[in-house]
Each structure stands twice: as C-alpha cells, then as structure tokens.
Write a protein that holds these residues in place. Structure first.
Motif, short mmCIF file in Angstrom:
data_model
loop_
_atom_site.label_atom_id
_atom_site.label_comp_id
_atom_site.label_asym_id
_atom_site.label_seq_id
_atom_site.Cartn_x
_atom_site.Cartn_y
_atom_site.Cartn_z
N ILE A 84 0.73 -1.32 0.00
CA ILE A 84 -0.14 -0.07 -0.12
C ILE A 84 0.97 1.37 0.00
N SER A 85 1.85 1.14 0.81
CA SER A 85 2.87 2.32 1.01
C SER A 85 3.38 2.55 -0.51
N VAL A 86 3.96 1.66 -1.13
CA VAL A 86 4.48 1.73 -2.46
C VAL A 86 3.34 2.24 -3.43
N TRP A 97 7.65 4.68 7.42
CA TRP A 97 6.53 4.72 8.57
C TRP A 97 5.02 4.54 8.19
N GLY A 98 4.86 4.98 6.75
CA GLY A 98 3.64 4.84 6.36
C GLY A 98 3.32 3.25 5.81
N ALA A 99 4.35 2.41 5.69
CA ALA A 99 4.08 0.91 5.48
C ALA A 99 3.77 0.40 7.00
N ILE A 100 4.32 1.13 7.84
CA ILE A 100 4.07 0.51 9.22
C ILE A 100 2.64 0.66 9.81
N ILE A 101 2.43 2.11 9.52
CA ILE A 101 1.08 2.61 10.00
C ILE A 101 -0.05 1.74 9.24
N MET A 102 0.12 1.53 8.09
CA MET A 102 -0.88 0.95 7.38
C MET A 102 -1.11 -0.64 7.52
N ALA A 103 0.12 -1.34 7.91
CA ALA A 103 0.35 -2.59 8.35
C ALA A 103 -0.43 -2.69 9.59
#
Length: 345
Positions: A84-86, A97-103
C-alpha cells in the motif's frame, strides 16, 4: 575454574559450543581470503534484518501460547502495509513509517482472529498455528492476484493486473532506517537502534501489571485464574502484540533487503526465527530480550560465515546449498531443545 564452570552452566553448553564454532569461523576467515571486517559487517546486517521478527515471538511465549508457527500471518500484514505504501508512492522515511502505520490495523485484525482460534485449542497451539501460518500464505497468494493495485512498479507487465513475485523498493524506502547514519552500508545503526527501542519497550511492558499477568498465565494458568486474570483476554493481547511486531519486523527486513517478496516467501520466515530464539536459550514458556539477541546473532552469524568459509576452502560455489543445509540443521537442532537450557545440556 569455578567461575568458568558457573558461566558455562548459565549460558548452557549448546550456546557455548555454537559461539565457539562461530568464533572459529571468524578466526579462520582471513586465512581463506575473507575480509574479517566485511564478515562481521554482513553478520550485523543480517542481525538487524531479523532481530525484530525473533523479538515478535516473546509475547506469545510468555503467555503460554507456544512458539508462534503462525508468524507468516503477521508477515502478511506487513506485506499488505508495504505494498500500500508503494502504491501511494511514499518514499524515504515517510514510506517506511507509512508502511508500518498501514500494516498495524491489518496485524490487529489478523491477530485477533488468530487468537480466537488459539483460545479454542489450548494445548494444541503449535500444530494449529502451523496450519494457520501455511493457510494464510495460500489465501494471500490468491489475494495478491486479485487486489486492485495499479502501480506500474508492482503489477505484472503482461496482463496489467496482479502483483509481481518480487517488488523492488529501491526508489521508495530502501535503507530508510540507516541512511541518516555514517557507514550505514557496513553497520546497520538504524535497524539496531530501532530494534533496541522495541526491545526496551518489550522489557518495560513485562514490568507492568499487564506484562506480569501475561507471565502468570504462561507460568501457571490455574494460579492466574484464581487471582482474577482473564486468561483468554491476556492470550488474545499476546497474540495481537506478536502479530503486530511480526508485521513491523518484515517491513524492517524489506527496507534492508531492498525487495518486497510476496506469494510463497512468508513460508520460510517462522522456522528460522523460532530456531534463533531457542538457540538463544528460550524455552516454550520463557524468553528474554537477551535470548533474542544471542540467538539471532549466533543463528545469523553461522548462516553468514560457514558457507563463505567453506566456499573459499573448497574453491567451489556451494553457498546456497550449504546455507540451506546449515539453516535446516540449526532449525532441527533448536526444535529438539525447545525445553530451553536444561534440555540443551
């Protein structure tokens, strides 16, 4: 002499022997043409990549929910956050951090569902967890093909739909944790500091009332129940924590590795992590941050050094074959010693 004997008994003979073997690899390395500094650097990089995945096992071990063979479930949550971040085109630290927050939301949902299954099969968690881990990978193989991602960096060129097996994050958030530090290509300061922060939070959590309740449930469920602890609620909390940490762990792994690996790749994440924490001295009911650090360093150190040294000795490229043999050998060895130090003597 007594001090040495006491130290060895504290460490446990298996860890002393493995540590001496790893030390011997470092001593031999310069004589077979390997650069010692590069060898130590490679070990530290692999330590930074894998340490949080190993740390994620602690909550479930403490609550008596067993070794988390369902680790791929948390890994899948991390993969969803990463793609999702990509897809959103986030780069650098923001992308990481976007990847972590969305995971995290996916990890909480997956962890809650996983915990409901484990609470219904008390005593048989390991077998069920293995099936949950394997089945989650199979289900996500289908989802990666049908989810509506559009980024040209992720979808198959032929057909224009479905995610590729391997997605490069070089132009997004590769090395996001390390780039602000000097010598980041040799020593992963960012990953090690991030792991240290999470390990400190974990250590602090087990000093709190909730952490002590988790320990009590794992050590003596009847005593915990008699003192008013809701066992199922505590086990649920531990599974969600473990799944969230696994999701964070795989994102840290990816930002170091430089690729997001989908489809069958999560199959191979649980066993090395479990072997590492057992080699570090943990048991089915007890694990510490020290166990995580020692186990990860020994496991990844041997996995890094042994193929390189043997390759240079025999002058033949057998690195991948040797890595598989050594990795599976250590996993088998560790699982026969799941009782911890006493059984490992």
């Amino acid at each position: 002499m007594e001090k040495i004997k006491s130290y060895i008994e504290t460490m446990g003979w298996p860890r002393v022997i493995i540590a001496l073997f790893l030390l011997s690899m470092y001593v031999v390395a310069p004589f077979v043409g390997l650069n010692l500094g590069t060898s130590i650097s490679d070990t530290l990089i692999r330590f930074g990549m894998n340490a949080i995945l190993v740390l994620s096992l602690m909550p479930m071990i403490y609550s008596g929910t067993g070794l988390n063979f369902g680790l791929p479930l948390g890994v899948e949550a991390g993969l969803i956050g990463a793609v999702i971040s990509v897809e959103m085109g986030l780069t650098g630290v923001l992308g990481f951090w976007g990847a972590i927050i969305m995971a995290i939301p996916f990890a909480v949902i997956f962890g809650w569902g996983y915990s409901q299954i484990l609470n219904r099969v008390k005593g048989g968690e390991m077998m069920i967890a293995t099936y949950v881990g394997f089945s989650s990978v199979a289900i996500m193989c289908i989802m990666w093909l049908i989810l509506p991602f559009k980024s040209q960096d992720m979808i198959w060129a032929y057909g224009g739909s479905g995610l590729r097996t391997t997605i490069s994050i070089e132009n997004y958030w590769q090395g996001a944790l390390n780039k602000i530090f000097p010598m980041a290509d040799k020593i992963p300061f960012g990953e090690i500091i991030f792991f240290g922060f999470l390990a400190f939070l974990m250590w602090g959590f087990f000093k709190t009332k909730s952490g002590l309740a988790m320990k009590a449930v794992g050590a003596n469920p009847k005593f915990a129940l008699a003192t008013g602890v809701n066992i199922d609620k505590v086990r649920t909390k531990s599974v969600i924590m473990s799944t969230m940490l696994a999701a964070v762990g795989i994102i840290v792994y990816q930002q170091s590795f430089g690729f997001i690996q989908l489809y069958l790749a999560p199959f191979y994440m649980a066993f090395p992590a479990i072997a590492a924490i057992l080699i570090g001295g943990a048991s089915v009911n007890k694990a510490t941050v020290i166990n995580v650090m020692i186990g990860t360093f020994l496991f990844q150190g041997i996995l890094t050094m042994t193929p390189s040294v043997i390759n240079n000795l025999v002058k033949t490229d057998m690195s991948e074959t040797l890595r598989i043999i050594i990795s599976n050998g250590m996993i088998l060895y560790a699982l026969t010693r799941k009782g911890g130090k006493k059984n490992g003597k």
